[in-house]
Design a protein around this motif. Structure first.
Motif, PDB file in Angstrom:
ATOM      1  N   ALA A 164       0.844  -1.188   0.000  1.00 50.25           N
ATOM      2  CA  ALA A 164       0.000   0.000   0.000  1.00 50.25           C
ATOM      3  C   ALA A 164       0.882   1.241   0.000  1.00 50.25           C
ATOM      4  O   ALA A 164       2.095   1.172   0.212  1.00 50.25           O
ATOM      5  N   LEU A 165       0.261   2.395  -0.261  1.00 47.22           N
ATOM      6  CA  LEU A 165       0.997   3.655  -0.254  1.00 47.22           C
ATOM      7  C   LEU A 165       1.676   3.850   1.100  1.00 47.22           C
ATOM      8  O   LEU A 165       1.073   3.626   2.157  1.00 47.22           O
ATOM      9  N   GLY A 166       2.919   4.268   1.058  1.00 46.01           N
ATOM     10  CA  GLY A 166       3.669   4.512   2.282  1.00 46.01           C
ATOM     11  C   GLY A 166       4.467   3.329   2.779  1.00 46.01           C
ATOM     12  O   GLY A 166       5.301   3.473   3.687  1.00 46.01           O
ATOM     13  N   ASP A 167       4.251   2.134   2.200  1.00 54.45           N
ATOM     14  CA  ASP A 167       5.005   0.951   2.640  1.00 54.45           C
ATOM     15  C   ASP A 167       6.461   1.071   2.204  1.00 54.45           C
ATOM     16  O   ASP A 167       6.753   1.477   1.075  1.00 54.45           O
ATOM     17  N   PRO A 168       7.397   0.700   3.090  1.00 63.31           N
ATOM     18  CA  PRO A 168       8.814   0.764   2.713  1.00 63.31           C
ATOM     19  C   PRO A 168       9.243  -0.473   1.924  1.00 63.31           C
ATOM     20  O   PRO A 168       8.786  -1.582   2.193  1.00 63.31           O
ATOM     21  N   ILE A 169      10.102  -0.274   0.937  1.00 62.03           N
ATOM     22  CA  ILE A 169      10.704  -1.387   0.206  1.00 62.03           C
ATOM     23  C   ILE A 169      12.184  -1.068   0.007  1.00 62.03           C
ATOM     24  O   ILE A 169      12.613   0.080   0.123  1.00 62.03           O
ATOM     25  N   SER A 170      12.952  -2.115  -0.310  1.00 66.29           N
ATOM     26  CA  SER A 170      14.384  -1.951  -0.549  1.00 66.29           C
ATOM     27  C   SER A 170      14.736  -2.532  -1.902  1.00 66.29           C
ATOM     28  O   SER A 170      14.294  -3.638  -2.249  1.00 66.29           O
ATOM     29  N   VAL A 171      15.519  -1.775  -2.675  1.00 64.03           N
ATOM     30  CA  VAL A 171      15.991  -2.217  -3.985  1.00 64.03           C
ATOM     31  C   VAL A 171      17.471  -2.570  -3.842  1.00 64.03           C
ATOM     32  O   VAL A 171      18.296  -1.705  -3.542  1.00 64.03           O
ATOM     33  N   ILE A 172      17.793  -3.863  -4.046  1.00 62.44           N
ATOM     34  CA  ILE A 172      19.163  -4.343  -3.867  1.00 62.44           C
ATOM     35  C   ILE A 172      19.795  -4.529  -5.240  1.00 62.44           C
ATOM     36  O   ILE A 172      19.296  -5.291  -6.076  1.00 62.44           O
ATOM     37  N   THR A 173      20.899  -3.824  -5.491  1.00 62.19           N
ATOM     38  CA  THR A 173      21.602  -3.911  -6.775  1.00 62.19           C
ATOM     39  C   THR A 173      23.089  -4.096  -6.516  1.00 62.19           C
ATOM     40  O   THR A 173      23.536  -4.138  -5.366  1.00 62.19           O
ATOM     41  N   PRO A 548      28.656  -7.379  -4.589  1.00 57.38           N
ATOM     42  CA  PRO A 548      29.836  -7.264  -3.721  1.00 57.38           C
ATOM     43  C   PRO A 548      29.471  -7.159  -2.246  1.00 57.38           C
ATOM     44  O   PRO A 548      30.193  -7.662  -1.380  1.00 57.38           O
ATOM     45  N   GLN A 549      28.341  -6.499  -1.951  1.00 60.69           N
ATOM     46  CA  GLN A 549      27.935  -6.365  -0.553  1.00 60.69           C
ATOM     47  C   GLN A 549      27.595  -7.722   0.060  1.00 60.69           C
ATOM     48  O   GLN A 549      27.933  -8.001   1.217  1.00 60.69           O
ATOM     49  N   ALA A 550      26.924  -8.589  -0.735  1.00 65.64           N
ATOM     50  CA  ALA A 550      26.574  -9.910  -0.234  1.00 65.64           C
ATOM     51  C   ALA A 550      27.827 -10.753  -0.033  1.00 65.64           C
ATOM     52  O   ALA A 550      27.947 -11.498   0.956  1.00 65.64           O
ATOM     53  N   ASP A 681      30.525 -12.361  -8.931  1.00 63.95           N
ATOM     54  CA  ASP A 681      30.601 -13.793  -8.624  1.00 63.95           C
ATOM     55  C   ASP A 681      29.310 -14.495  -9.015  1.00 63.95           C
ATOM     56  O   ASP A 681      28.209 -14.027  -8.701  1.00 63.95           O
ATOM     57  N   GLN A 682      29.464 -15.619  -9.677  1.00 59.26           N
ATOM     58  CA  GLN A 682      28.298 -16.457  -9.969  1.00 59.26           C
ATOM     59  C   GLN A 682      27.878 -17.245  -8.745  1.00 59.26           C
ATOM     60  O   GLN A 682      26.694 -17.500  -8.523  1.00 59.26           O
TER      61      GLN A 682
END
Length: 859
Positions: A164-173, A548-550, A681-682
């Motif tokens: 819903a509007l206002g819900d937080p999400i995270s985009v991991i790249t 790289p972060q993972a 990394d694969q």
């Protein structure tokens, strides 16, 4: 007209006996038509989507593919300077040009760190909100994203995950993790097949997806009025001097359609293959039906011959009945096929692939193909019974209530069956003698076809011996009723053989695939035990690269002895024999990979291949190109410089894991490939410190809690995942084969029903001399069980032979373990007995309800 009237009268007089054959034709035609409607509808859906989302002309970097998938091996999409858009705007014929950024190498999670990616395998796309996207998306609530803290999501994804509007999400790249709150929800104006789409504003998309400012992944161009897309494309290409890829909307749509079309063709032809199996099984049902009808009408046909009907007229009369059966079954099947296609679309909806009935596509060729197939197959199947009917003489028919057996024909059939079976067995034997799997596949296919036909032809001969053995084991305990059931099954070996053959085909394929699947899992498990020395394997099931972060999170995990990174690169190789090998795959890994995977070497030490400016090759490569230890190979990296690498080890080519790989150290690759171009990394391997395996496993899962797209598995988990993947594939195939088995069950039901009608007077006499209704029903059920088990025994035996032969080909690819899944085979065999019981329910019930006096009076 006389023949037609006679055929019509007979068809409607025996419509009840024709019903199951019509159902078999209907099911087979429905599967064909349903497949065609389903795949055509999917193609229509994608065509509309591609046409709607493509700008008049698009400009992309040369590294981008024709289908719009722009993510490179480094996790970032290829980009071009924003100045290119400024240059395109000045080109003659360009009305507007807007830069955009998007990537599919992303993971989006909600506040609970649950992935928002589709479970269907459709892509997750994060891109910049722009005018081109606004053509196909309508904001239904909220607003478009403005600023780094806002994101817009498509309505399908929002509904599916309760966003819903206002819900937080995270985009991991690959750049990092970007957090935002939902500012808007947008609806598709065309059907979205299942992709999850998230929009950022352009500056935020540039930072979050690429890590750079003033760059675009593509430029959407709108052509000025009066100029064609092709002309505008030429003008832009000339202005850019060929430095970028320029395509019209039609070219982009065609490239996307071709990409989807390859996938859809695999689905279509696979499903049509199973429909063909169902048709083949239905052929036996139709042959049996008309053979029994002809036998029951022997006296009637004899009278027709006596009053002047020619053989040709009798023959045509039976074929016209088959034609009517084919037409009725095919028409019903074509209609049912549309319903089946809609059902498949609903099923795909449950699997997160959205297909709308608004796009339902029924080409005129679909019912035409279904009708033609159904009619042709039915008439061809009835041809032999029709010929047999035409050979009935008036005197023979008047003397005998049935068609006399042809001993000579039976002998010829047995000889032909033995020859075909022997030829099939010889082809299967040749499969085991080849050195290359591709050569053996031809012999395997030939052996399967010949042995299957041979078993079908020789089935009536085998029926006598096999049924007697089965009866001795299963039926004798039922006393006189069991003996009568045995004799009924043996009364007409041709009929029993044909009925059992219908079930045999489906179960042979089930057994074959079960053996192959079990052998693959057993072989891979054995190879894992022998070769893999690492404790943990971290990766993504969809092939998404590790950020790289993972990887750093894995390295920071306590309790690990070492962590091994694993990457693949493309390079051009210049070998000692003077040949240049384009786009050759190389494996770059940490030196600890030599411990994680125990690769057999035929020369040298694999650990030396991870020394600076060193590499390994496999023995086949060395043999083909004259490579020895100490040889120099010029390696020209596509995104970097050329290196002169020394061969320090030659590995065995006889492997399953990493078969044919050539290794080098990541540090060596890093010297020649720029950091921004280095592939991600694969997969990552990790080994725990001695005695800390359980704690390290738990710690790894905790470390990657913020990266739900990656799975942490120990060797047990990995084996289980492999088993589940093969199991899911087999279950899908078994589901498709179920259609053929259902048709085979209809064949058993039809055979028993017609057999009961054929033996009406006999049943009446048995009831008159004391056989109870319960005993009569039991006799029919036991007859059905022994016929079903006969078909199962032949099918399972044949299938296991095919599967064992196929495993010999797999052995050439390193899968050396043959495993027969006895629990599955046993379950199928026992299940066949229940199939026989089920098939006999209605015929046995009808036989038990017969009026004794009427039955005795039947002629």
């Amino acid at each position: 007209m006389t023949v037609l009237r006679t055929s019509m009268r007979n068809f409607f007089a025996h419509k009840g006996r024709m019903a199951l054959s019509a159902v078999a034709v209907m099911l087979s035609v429905a599967f064909v038509c349903g497949t065609l409607v389903f795949t055509d509808t999917m193609n229509t859906t994608f065509d509309k989507l591609f046409a709607a989302t493509s700008s008049d002309v698009s400009v992309t970097p040369k590294g981008a593919s024709d289908t719009g998938e722009t993510t490179a091996d480094n996790g970032k999409p290829p980009v071009m300077p924003a100045s290119v858009a400024d240059k395109v705007r000045t080109v003659d014929g360009v009305k507007s040009a807007e830069g955009a950024v998007f990537s599919t190498s992303v993971t989006v999670v909600d506040a609970g760190k649950d992935s928002l990616s589709p479970s269907s395998g459709a892509p997750t796309i994060v891109g910049s909100w722009n005018a081109n996207e606004a053509r196909t998306m309508k904001i239904s609530s909220g607003t478009a994203p403005e600023g780094a803290g806002q994101v817009m999501v498509d309505a399908d994804t929002a509904d599916k995950h309760g966003l819903a509007l206002g819900d937080p999400i995270s985009v991991i790249t690959a750049v990092g993790t970007h957090r935002a709150k939902i500012s808007g929800i947008a609806d598709f104006t065309v059907t979205n097949p299942g992709a999850a789409i998230f929009y950022l504003d352009t500056p935020t998309a540039q930072r979050a997806l690429v890590g750079e400012r003033d760059v675009y992944t593509n430029i959407n161009v709108t052509a000025a009025a009066g100029l064609s897309d092709e002309q505008v494309k030429k003008n832009i290409a000339a202005a850019l001097d060929g430095d970028y890829k320029v395509q019209t909307a039609e070219e982009v749509a065609d490239a996307n359609a071709a990409d989807v079309g390859e996938f859809m063709n695999v689905i279509k032809y696979a499903m049509l293959g199973f429909a063909g199996i169902a048709f083949l099984v239905g052929v036996f049902l139709i042959i049996n039906t008309f053979s029994m009808l002809v036998a029951q009408r022997t006296r009637e046909i004899g009278l027709m011959r006596a009053i002047g009907s020619s053989r040709r007229q009798v023959n045509r009369s039976v074929l016209v009945e088959a034609l009517l059966l084919g037409v009725v079954g095919s028409v019903l099947g074509a209609a049912a096929g549309v319903g089946l296609a809609i059902g498949l679309m609903k099923l795909m909806g449950l699997m997160d692939m959205n297909l709308s009935t608004d796009d339902l596509t029924i080409a005129w060729t679909t019912p035409a193909i279904g009708l033609a197939l159904g009619v042709v197959v039915t008439v061809l199947a009835a041809y032999l019974p029709a010929r047999r009917a035409g050979r009935i003489s008036p005197m023979a028919a008047l003397r005998d209530a049935g068609t006399p057996a042809d001993g000579k024909a039976g002998l010829v059939r047995a000889l032909i069956g033995l020859v075909l079976t022997g030829a099939g067995a010889f082809a299967l034997y040749l499969t085991t003698t080849v050195d290359k799997a591709a050569e053996g596949a031809q012999f395997l296919g030939l052996g399967i076809v010949l042995s299957l036909i041979g078993f079908v032809v020789i089935g009536p001969v085998l029926a006598g011996g096999v049924v007697r053995v089965l009866s001795a084991v299963l039926l004798r305990m039922f006393g006189p009723v069991g003996r009568m059931a045995e004799r009924n099954a043996l009364r007409n070996p041709r009929r029993t053989g044909a009925t059992g053959a219908a079930l045999m085909i489906g179960l042979a394929l089930v057994a074959c695939l079960s053996v192959v699947g079990s052998s693959m899992v057993a072989s891979a498990t054995d190879e894992l035990d022998k070769s893999v020395g690492t404790d943990f394997i971290i990766g993504n099931d969809r092939g998404q690269l590790l950020t790289p972060q993972a990887v750093q999170a894995v390295k920071d995990t306590p309790g690990l002895a070492h962590v091994t990174e694993y990457r693949t690169l493309q390079a051009d190789l210049r070998t000692p024999d003077g040949k240049t090998l384009k786009d050759t795959g190389l494996t770059a890994a940490d030196p600890t990979y030599a411990k994680d995977l125990r690769v057999e070497t035929v020369q040298g030490d694999l650990a030396d291949a991870y020394r600076p400016d060193s590499m390994s090759v496999h023995e086949k490569f060395a043999e083909d190109h004259g490579v020895r230890l100490g040889s120099k190979i010029a390696v020209s990296f596509g995104d970097g410089d050329t290196a002169q690498l020394t061969v320090r080890a030659i590995t065995s080519y006889d492997a399953v894991i990493d078969k044919g790989s050539m290794y080098m150290a990541i540090t060596t690759a890093a010297e020649y490939v720029p950091a921004e171009r280095m592939p991600l990394d694969q997969i990552v391997f990790a080994a725990a410190k001695d005695g800390q395996e359980a704690a390290a496993y738990k710690a790894l899962k905790a470390s990657l809690e913020n990266y739900p797209q990656y799975q942490v598995r120990d060797q047990t988990d990995y084996k289980e995942a492999l088993k589940n993947q093969v199991g899911q594939l087999l279950n899908m195939i078994y589901g498709l084969l179920a259609l053929a088995i259902v048709v085979a069950i209809l064949g058993v039901v039809n055979t028993l029903a017609l057999s009961v009608v054929e033996r009406t007077r006999e049943i009446g006499l048995m009831r008159a001399i004391g056989l109870s209704r319960r005993q009569l029903r039991r006799m029919i059920r036991l007859e059905s069980v022994v016929i079903a088990l006969f078909g199962a025994l032949l099918g399972l035996g044949l299938g296991m032979g095919w599967g064992a032969t196929a495993q010999q080909l797999l052995e050439l690819e390193g899968l050396k373990v043959l495993e027969i899944p006895w629990p599955t085979i046993t379950a199928v065999f026992i299940g066949s007995a229940f199939v026989g019981l089920f098939a006999a329910l209605v015929p046995a019930f009808r036989a038990g309800r017969m009026n004794v006096l009427n039955a005795i009076a039947t002629d």
